[in-house]
Design a protein around this motif. Structure first.
Motif, mmCIF file in Angstrom:
data_model
loop_
_atom_site.group_PDB
_atom_site.id
_atom_site.type_symbol
_atom_site.label_atom_id
_atom_site.label_comp_id
_atom_site.label_asym_id
_atom_site.label_seq_id
_atom_site.Cartn_x
_atom_site.Cartn_y
_atom_site.Cartn_z
ATOM 1 N N ASN A 105 -6.633 -12.369 2.939
ATOM 2 C CA ASN A 105 -7.385 -11.561 3.904
ATOM 3 C C ASN A 105 -8.407 -12.344 4.713
ATOM 4 O O ASN A 105 -8.862 -11.887 5.764
ATOM 5 C CB ASN A 105 -8.089 -10.402 3.181
ATOM 6 N N GLN A 119 -10.271 -5.826 10.400
ATOM 7 C CA GLN A 119 -10.530 -4.569 9.687
ATOM 8 C C GLN A 119 -11.972 -4.116 9.884
ATOM 9 O O GLN A 119 -12.234 -2.931 10.128
ATOM 10 C CB GLN A 119 -10.231 -4.733 8.204
ATOM 11 N N ARG A 120 -12.903 -5.041 9.813
ATOM 12 C CA ARG A 120 -14.320 -4.705 9.985
ATOM 13 C C ARG A 120 -14.549 -4.068 11.357
ATOM 14 O O ARG A 120 -15.256 -3.061 11.477
ATOM 15 C CB ARG A 120 -15.167 -5.964 9.825
ATOM 16 N N VAL A 123 -12.722 -0.516 11.407
ATOM 17 C CA VAL A 123 -13.402 0.489 10.574
ATOM 18 C C VAL A 123 -14.721 0.912 11.217
ATOM 19 O O VAL A 123 -15.076 2.103 11.198
ATOM 20 C CB VAL A 123 -13.618 -0.052 9.147
ATOM 21 N N ASN A 152 -5.955 0.853 5.331
ATOM 22 C CA ASN A 152 -6.083 0.065 4.104
ATOM 23 C C ASN A 152 -7.511 0.053 3.569
ATOM 24 O O ASN A 152 -7.739 0.026 2.362
ATOM 25 C CB ASN A 152 -5.598 -1.358 4.373
ATOM 26 N N TYR A 153 -8.482 0.104 4.468
ATOM 27 C CA TYR A 153 -9.889 0.133 4.053
ATOM 28 C C TYR A 153 -10.170 1.385 3.220
ATOM 29 O O TYR A 153 -10.891 1.329 2.225
ATOM 30 C CB TYR A 153 -10.787 0.102 5.291
ATOM 31 N N LYS A 156 -5.955 1.435 -0.443
ATOM 32 C CA LYS A 156 -5.257 0.143 -0.512
ATOM 33 C C LYS A 156 -3.739 0.269 -0.505
ATOM 34 O O LYS A 156 -3.047 -0.735 -0.328
ATOM 35 C CB LYS A 156 -5.702 -0.644 -1.754
#
Length: 197
Positions: A105, A119-120, A123, A152-153, A156
């Protein structure tokens, strides 16, 4: 006293098939993509849509334009809904490049975003939309990679295998109570509900 949270629903729409161009921002839908986008509109007509937002990429905007016109609601553009940047230069093996990112990741190709970084970003904008439009139904014109990283955040089980099985286009409805994901429903050709509790 029990707190009551309004249910918010996010309809993540993975864009339809696009005609390849090296220029990401202006890459349009293909002829097939434009046809499939009409079916996206038909699916979403069955829902009560309050707001429509999108990635700035043309293919994402075009995929949700039909429902925007049907509802008479303007598409709000959010730059942070853009697809994850894979690398500075085009990759020779797209599937391999994506697999490598999911194996680690924190890994990134030169000039690209790691899973963690993308992702950060995804989200953060998702939580912003949940706060701004609490209790509302929001269509989100987005992209496969970013959509799955966001999912996924919260759970999972949404991983690279899930990404591999996405259609193009595809629609997933994510139901939230406050900022807790409680249910996921695919509202594309074969409707399925996946509990997140």
């Amino acid at each position: 006293m029990e707190l009551i949270f309004l249910k918010s629903s996010l309809y993540f729409v993975r864009h339809a098939h696009s005609a390849y161009t090296p220029e990401e921002l202006e890459r349009p839908l293909s002829v097939q993509g434009m046809e499939d986008a009409k079916f996206v509109t038909e699916c979403l007509k069955q829902e009560k849509i309050d707001f429509i937002v999108s990635s700035p990429y043309k293919r994402a905007i075009q995929t949700v334009e039909g429902i925007s016109n049907y509802c008479g609601k303007k598409i709000e553009i959010y730059n942070d809904l853009r697809e994850r940047t894979l690398s500075l230069e085009p990759v020779s093996d797209f599937k391999h490049a994506i697999t490598k990112l999911w194996e680690d990741n924190h890994f990134s190709w030169e000039g690209g975003e790691s899973n963690i970084v993308a992702q950060r970003r995804g989200v953060a904008i998702t939580l912003h939309l949940l706060e701004k439009y609490e209790g509302k139904n929001i269509v989100i014109g987005s992209h496969g990679n970013l959509m799955v990283l966001i999912m996924n955040y919260f759970d999972k089980k949404y991983d690279i295998q899930f990404w591999n099985n996405l259609a193009m286009p595809d629609i997933y409805k994510l139901d939230f109570e406050a900022k807790e994901l409680v249910e996921v429903t695919r509202i594309w050709r074969d409707s399925t509900t996946i509990s997140s509790r």
